[in-house]
Design a protein around this motif. Structure first.
Motif, PDB file in Angstrom:
ATOM      1  N   PHE A   1       0.916  -1.243  -0.027  1.00  0.00           N
ATOM      2  CA  PHE A   1       0.049   0.019   0.053  1.00  0.00           C
ATOM      3  C   PHE A   1       0.820   1.288   0.055  1.00  0.00           C
ATOM      4  CE2 PHE A   1      -2.152   3.637   2.104  1.00  0.00           C
ATOM      5  CZ  PHE A   1      -3.373   3.489   1.492  1.00  0.00           C
ATOM      6  N   CYS A   2       1.866   1.319   0.899  1.00  0.00           N
ATOM      7  CA  CYS A   2       2.748   2.311   0.985  1.00  0.00           C
ATOM      8  C   CYS A   2       3.475   2.755  -0.348  1.00  0.00           C
ATOM      9  CB  CYS A   2       3.869   2.313   2.180  1.00  0.00           C
ATOM     10  SG  CYS A   2       2.922   2.200   3.821  1.00  0.00           S
ATOM     11  N   ASN A   3       4.178   1.655  -0.909  1.00  0.00           N
ATOM     12  CA  ASN A   3       4.986   1.710  -2.021  1.00  0.00           C
ATOM     13  C   ASN A   3       3.837   2.319  -3.237  1.00  0.00           C
ATOM     14  OD1 ASN A   3       7.341   1.353  -3.711  1.00  0.00           O
ATOM     15  ND2 ASN A   3       6.406  -0.236  -4.656  1.00  0.00           N
ATOM     16  N   ALA A   4       2.622   1.574  -3.213  1.00  0.00           N
ATOM     17  CA  ALA A   4       1.883   2.418  -4.573  1.00  0.00           C
ATOM     18  C   ALA A   4       1.364   3.805  -4.307  1.00  0.00           C
ATOM     19  CB  ALA A   4       0.513   1.431  -4.187  1.00  0.00           C
ATOM     20  N   GLU A   5       1.454   4.204  -2.939  1.00  0.00           N
ATOM     21  CA  GLU A   5       1.014   5.604  -2.610  1.00  0.00           C
ATOM     22  C   GLU A   5       2.396   6.513  -2.996  1.00  0.00           C
ATOM     23  OE1 GLU A   5      -1.857   6.759  -1.818  1.00  0.00           O
ATOM     24  OE2 GLU A   5      -2.483   4.762  -2.453  1.00  0.00           O
ATOM     25  N   PHE A   6       3.584   5.964  -2.859  1.00  0.00           N
ATOM     26  CA  PHE A   6       4.749   6.654  -3.040  1.00  0.00           C
ATOM     27  C   PHE A   6       4.822   6.803  -4.576  1.00  0.00           C
ATOM     28  CE2 PHE A   6       8.023   7.690   0.349  1.00  0.00           C
ATOM     29  CZ  PHE A   6       7.144   7.394   1.390  1.00  0.00           C
TER      30      PHE A   6
ATOM     31  N   PHE B   1       4.717  11.644   6.357  1.00  0.00           N
ATOM     32  CA  PHE B   1       5.834  11.277   5.749  1.00  0.00           C
ATOM     33  C   PHE B   1       6.093  11.590   4.358  1.00  0.00           C
ATOM     34  CE2 PHE B   1       5.738   7.189   8.998  1.00  0.00           C
ATOM     35  CZ  PHE B   1       6.140   8.095   9.806  1.00  0.00           C
ATOM     36  N   ILE B   2       4.825  11.263   3.347  1.00  0.00           N
ATOM     37  CA  ILE B   2       5.044  11.848   2.147  1.00  0.00           C
ATOM     38  C   ILE B   2       5.353  13.199   2.063  1.00  0.00           C
ATOM     39  CG2 ILE B   2       3.515  11.809   0.036  1.00  0.00           C
ATOM     40  CD1 ILE B   2       2.593   8.926   0.630  1.00  0.00           C
ATOM     41  N   ASP B   3       4.376  14.061   2.774  1.00  0.00           N
ATOM     42  CA  ASP B   3       4.530  15.502   2.618  1.00  0.00           C
ATOM     43  C   ASP B   3       5.986  15.931   2.893  1.00  0.00           C
ATOM     44  OD1 ASP B   3       3.494  17.947   2.336  1.00  0.00           O
ATOM     45  OD2 ASP B   3       3.446  18.425   4.531  1.00  0.00           O
ATOM     46  N   SER B   4       6.770  15.345   3.935  1.00  0.00           N
ATOM     47  CA  SER B   4       8.188  15.611   4.165  1.00  0.00           C
ATOM     48  C   SER B   4       9.080  15.312   2.992  1.00  0.00           C
ATOM     49  CB  SER B   4       8.700  14.956   5.270  1.00  0.00           C
ATOM     50  OG  SER B   4       8.047  15.420   6.442  1.00  0.00           O
ATOM     51  N   ILE B   5       8.822  14.006   2.610  1.00  0.00           N
ATOM     52  CA  ILE B   5       9.548  13.277   1.637  1.00  0.00           C
ATOM     53  C   ILE B   5       9.657  14.061   0.158  1.00  0.00           C
ATOM     54  CG2 ILE B   5      10.213  11.164   0.331  1.00  0.00           C
ATOM     55  CD1 ILE B   5       9.799   9.777   3.098  1.00  0.00           C
ATOM     56  N   LEU B   6       8.419  14.525  -0.153  1.00  0.00           N
ATOM     57  CA  LEU B   6       8.065  15.202  -1.471  1.00  0.00           C
ATOM     58  C   LEU B   6       9.125  16.337  -1.763  1.00  0.00           C
ATOM     59  CD1 LEU B   6       4.218  15.376  -1.887  1.00  0.00           C
ATOM     60  CD2 LEU B   6       6.012  14.285  -3.364  1.00  0.00           C
TER      61      LEU B   6
ATOM     62  N   ILE C   1      -0.666   9.760   8.997  1.00  0.00           N
ATOM     63  CA  ILE C   1       0.629   9.970   9.244  1.00  0.00           C
ATOM     64  C   ILE C   1       1.434   9.650   8.118  1.00  0.00           C
ATOM     65  CG2 ILE C   1       2.806   9.193  10.662  1.00  0.00           C
ATOM     66  CD1 ILE C   1       0.932   8.871  13.042  1.00  0.00           C
ATOM     67  N   LEU C   2       1.182   8.651   7.404  1.00  0.00           N
ATOM     68  CA  LEU C   2       1.741   8.191   6.241  1.00  0.00           C
ATOM     69  C   LEU C   2       1.597   9.702   5.026  1.00  0.00           C
ATOM     70  CD1 LEU C   2       3.030   6.254   3.971  1.00  0.00           C
ATOM     71  CD2 LEU C   2       0.534   5.647   3.457  1.00  0.00           C
ATOM     72  N   TYR C   3       0.762  10.115   4.876  1.00  0.00           N
ATOM     73  CA  TYR C   3       0.334  11.044   3.993  1.00  0.00           C
ATOM     74  C   TYR C   3       0.905  12.472   4.574  1.00  0.00           C
ATOM     75  CZ  TYR C   3      -2.772   8.085   1.435  1.00  0.00           C
ATOM     76  OH  TYR C   3      -3.182   6.925   0.965  1.00  0.00           O
TER      77      TYR C   3
ATOM     78  N   LEU D   1      -1.137  17.508  -2.309  1.00  0.00           N
ATOM     79  CA  LEU D   1      -0.900  16.245  -1.549  1.00  0.00           C
ATOM     80  C   LEU D   1      -2.217  15.760  -1.075  1.00  0.00           C
ATOM     81  CD1 LEU D   1       1.237  14.492   0.107  1.00  0.00           C
ATOM     82  CD2 LEU D   1       0.274  16.082   2.028  1.00  0.00           C
ATOM     83  N   GLU D   2      -2.754  14.755  -1.568  1.00  0.00           N
ATOM     84  CA  GLU D   2      -4.270  14.327  -1.370  1.00  0.00           C
ATOM     85  C   GLU D   2      -5.132  15.428  -1.689  1.00  0.00           C
ATOM     86  OE1 GLU D   2      -4.921  10.723  -0.641  1.00  0.00           O
ATOM     87  OE2 GLU D   2      -3.364  11.011  -1.696  1.00  0.00           O
ATOM     88  N   ASN D   3      -5.192  15.966  -2.739  1.00  0.00           N
ATOM     89  CA  ASN D   3      -6.289  17.095  -2.779  1.00  0.00           C
ATOM     90  C   ASN D   3      -5.884  18.400  -2.200  1.00  0.00           C
ATOM     91  OD1 ASN D   3      -7.184  15.955  -5.054  1.00  0.00           O
ATOM     92  ND2 ASN D   3      -8.670  14.693  -3.986  1.00  0.00           N
ATOM     93  N   GLU D   4      -4.854  18.295  -1.219  1.00  0.00           N
ATOM     94  CA  GLU D   4      -4.576  19.794  -0.517  1.00  0.00           C
ATOM     95  C   GLU D   4      -3.544  20.400  -1.265  1.00  0.00           C
ATOM     96  OE1 GLU D   4      -4.166  19.085   3.586  1.00  0.00           O
ATOM     97  OE2 GLU D   4      -5.833  17.893   3.820  1.00  0.00           O
ATOM     98  N   GLU D   5      -3.778  21.976  -1.386  1.00  0.00           N
ATOM     99  CA  GLU D   5      -2.709  22.563  -2.117  1.00  0.00           C
ATOM    100  C   GLU D   5      -1.583  22.553  -1.305  1.00  0.00           C
ATOM    101  OE1 GLU D   5      -3.105  23.923  -5.256  1.00  0.00           O
ATOM    102  OE2 GLU D   5      -5.160  23.434  -5.497  1.00  0.00           O
ATOM    103  N   ARG D   6      -0.171  22.790  -1.730  1.00  0.00           N
ATOM    104  CA  ARG D   6       1.035  22.601  -1.071  1.00  0.00           C
ATOM    105  C   ARG D   6       1.861  23.678  -1.948  1.00  0.00           C
ATOM    106  NH1 ARG D   6      -1.335  20.322   2.846  1.00  0.00           N
ATOM    107  NH2 ARG D   6      -0.257  18.645   3.727  1.00  0.00           N
TER     108      ARG D   6
END
Ligand code: SAM
Length: 233
Positions: A7-12, A57-62, A52-54, A201-206
């Motif tokens: 699941f996590c890999n697919a999200e990344f 973690f993903i937010d930081s790593i992006l 936490i994943l989105y 990120l998941e439909n939120e503007e960043r």
């Protein structure tokens, strides 16, 4: 429980990033320890493992998609529970990270976390405006970064003094940050906006704003925290 590897890999992958199993294992330990520690020390309002994943973690790593940070010495100003620098260090082991926060309970959590994850980091408990005046930290970093700490004018005064000339300050912001309002502060502190990236990120503007340091920050900055608050640059 932290979502499984597939699941996590697919999200990344959705964000164009590959997730190595070794990285996944560390993120999973991080997530569980964060949730457990958060029961008795306030670290984050986000406590659902998938969130936490989105959102952490993903937010930081992006950042790695939009800025080349490998091999850099990076200081994370107001790191809280380690965001964005600890997920970045897990993803890019060659990164050298310094974690700074004014709340010691958060620094204590980070020491234990990094111990558990077997990652090297430097820890500073204190205010950015005090530590960036010290010779050993002033203009010593390739990158300073911050997420969710203050508006861009205030943040620039806190972060720019840590960066060497030629280095960068990377601000992770929401969509409403008004870059124009901070242009004066950025210039006075020796910077120039080199890149502004908007993404979702998941439909939120960043937004990631990168500021290049083109000249030394005048020694009178940063001012005291009360002056910064009273009269932002
Ligand atoms: N960066 C983390 C994140 O995105 O989850 C934490 C954000 S939290 C809202 C802001 C953090 O900045 C807090 O942990 C606070 O203690 C720290 N902080 C605020 N002002 C600071 C300063 N002047 N110097 C050092 N830390 C500061």
């Amino acid at each position: 429980m932290f979502p499984d590897y597939d699941f996590c890999n697919a999200e990344f992958n959705k964000y164009g990033l590959d997730l190595k199993e070794s990285v996944y294992n560390k993120l999973s330990i991080y997530c569980n320890f964060l949730i457990e520690y958060n029961n008795y020390v306030n670290l984050t309002a986000i406590t659902d493992p998938t969130d936490i994943l989105y959102k952490h973690f993903i937010d930081s790593i992006l950042i790695v998609k939009y800025a080349d940070i490998s091999e850099s010495a990076l200081i994370d100003v107001g790191t809280g529970a380690g965001f964005p620098s600890v997920p970045l260090k897990i993803f890019i082991p060659s990164l050298k990270i310094t974690l700074l926060d004014s709340l010691n309970k958060r620094i204590e959590f980070l020491r234990k976390l990094c111990d558990k994850l077997e990652i090297d980091a430097e820890f500073i408990h204190g205010r950015a405006e005090d530590f960036s005046k010290r010779k050993e930290f002033r203009e010593q970093f390739d990158i300073s970064c911050a997420r969710a700490v203050a508006n861009l004018s205030v943040l620039s005064e806190l972060c720019m003094p840590f960066v060497r000339t030629g280095g960068r300050f990377i601000a992770m912001k929401g969509p409403n940050e008004d870059l124009l309002k901070a242009q004066g502060a950025i210039k006075v502190l020796g910077g120039i906006v080199s890149c502004e990236t908007n993404y979702k990120l998941e439909n939120e503007e960043r937004k990631i704003i990168q500021i290049k340091k083109i000249s030394q920050t005048p020694t009178k900055y940063p001012r005291s925290s009360s002056q910064i608050k009273k009269k932002p640059l």
